[in-house]
Design a protein around this motif. Structure first.
Motif, mmCIF file in Angstrom:
data_model
loop_
_atom_site.group_PDB
_atom_site.id
_atom_site.type_symbol
_atom_site.label_atom_id
_atom_site.label_comp_id
_atom_site.label_asym_id
_atom_site.label_seq_id
_atom_site.Cartn_x
_atom_site.Cartn_y
_atom_site.Cartn_z
ATOM 1 N N GLU A 1 0.794 -1.237 0.127
ATOM 2 C CA GLU A 1 -0.011 0.073 -0.043
ATOM 3 C C GLU A 1 0.840 1.181 -0.082
ATOM 4 O O GLU A 1 0.405 2.302 -0.468
ATOM 5 N N GLU A 2 1.944 1.324 0.900
ATOM 6 C CA GLU A 2 2.719 2.362 0.920
ATOM 7 C C GLU A 2 3.377 2.828 -0.454
ATOM 8 O O GLU A 2 3.714 3.653 -1.122
ATOM 9 N N GLN A 3 3.793 1.515 -1.111
ATOM 10 C CA GLN A 3 4.498 1.551 -2.432
ATOM 11 C C GLN A 3 3.447 2.117 -3.631
ATOM 12 O O GLN A 3 3.862 2.945 -4.366
ATOM 13 N N ALA A 4 2.346 1.689 -3.354
ATOM 14 C CA ALA A 4 1.178 1.953 -4.481
ATOM 15 C C ALA A 4 0.897 3.715 -4.339
ATOM 16 O O ALA A 4 0.761 4.471 -5.059
ATOM 17 N N HIS A 5 0.843 3.960 -2.894
ATOM 18 C CA HIS A 5 0.411 5.465 -2.499
ATOM 19 C C HIS A 5 1.852 6.453 -3.214
ATOM 20 O O HIS A 5 1.293 7.478 -3.719
ATOM 21 N N ASP A 6 2.785 5.974 -2.802
ATOM 22 C CA ASP A 6 4.050 6.870 -3.386
ATOM 23 C C ASP A 6 3.849 6.771 -4.955
ATOM 24 O O ASP A 6 4.201 7.878 -5.452
ATOM 25 N N PHE A 7 3.736 5.611 -5.552
ATOM 26 C CA PHE A 7 3.720 5.657 -7.079
ATOM 27 C C PHE A 7 2.468 6.658 -7.631
ATOM 28 O O PHE A 7 2.882 7.151 -8.505
ATOM 29 N N LEU A 8 1.402 6.678 -6.953
ATOM 30 C CA LEU A 8 0.351 7.336 -7.250
ATOM 31 C C LEU A 8 0.540 8.688 -7.134
ATOM 32 O O LEU A 8 0.189 9.524 -8.148
ATOM 33 N N ILE A 9 1.205 9.061 -6.062
ATOM 34 C CA ILE A 9 1.584 10.574 -5.972
ATOM 35 C C ILE A 9 2.630 10.934 -7.130
ATOM 36 O O ILE A 9 2.381 12.226 -7.545
ATOM 37 N N ASP A 10 3.426 10.023 -7.223
ATOM 38 C CA ASP A 10 4.432 10.728 -8.358
ATOM 39 C C ASP A 10 3.691 10.679 -9.703
ATOM 40 O O ASP A 10 4.123 11.364 -10.661
#
Length: 121
Positions: free
Chosen positions: A20-29
């Motif tokens: 979830e953290e990885q997805a969150h950061d990916f989507l913010i990018d």
């Protein structure tokens, strides 16, 4: 035996949180803006809620270590989709929005590959 089960469950939860953290950061990018994480209700859980310009985006995050039993995207059954939609109705009952709503999936594989499916269902 009980300790082993707890230890395994903890490891599973940690992998989920990491995905979830990885997805969150990916989507913010990718330009999305965070609204809420891990909204829980009787109907289920919404992993990530973000906005993409004026669109409210409900994101289901899936992690699969291997594709042996199907990909992460394939693991989202009709029943799971129904639970996400029901939980979204509950969320929207207390968080009104005038814009469109979209359901996305971020699937993360064991090798770190991220597959972002917009308008998944």
């Amino acid at each position: 035996m009980l300790f082993t089960k707890l230890k395994t469950k903890a490891a599973h939860l940690l992998r989920g949180e990491s995905a979830e953290e990885q997805a969150h950061d990916f989507l913010i990018d990718k330009g999305l803006k965070p609204v809420c994480r891990n909204f829980r209700c009787k109907q289920g859980e919404l992993d990530l809620i973000m906005t993409d310009k004026l669109t409210l985006v409900i994101i289901e995050v899936r992690f699969r270590k291997t594709d042996k039993y199907g990909s992460a995207v394939e693991s989202i059954t009709r029943a799971k989709q129904s639970r996400i939609i029901a939980a979204t109705h509950i969320y929207l009952s207390s968080h009104k929005t005038d814009g469109p709503i979209r359901f996305d999936v971020v699937a993360i594989s064991g090798n770190g590959n991220i597959d972002w499916v917009q308008n998944a269902f």
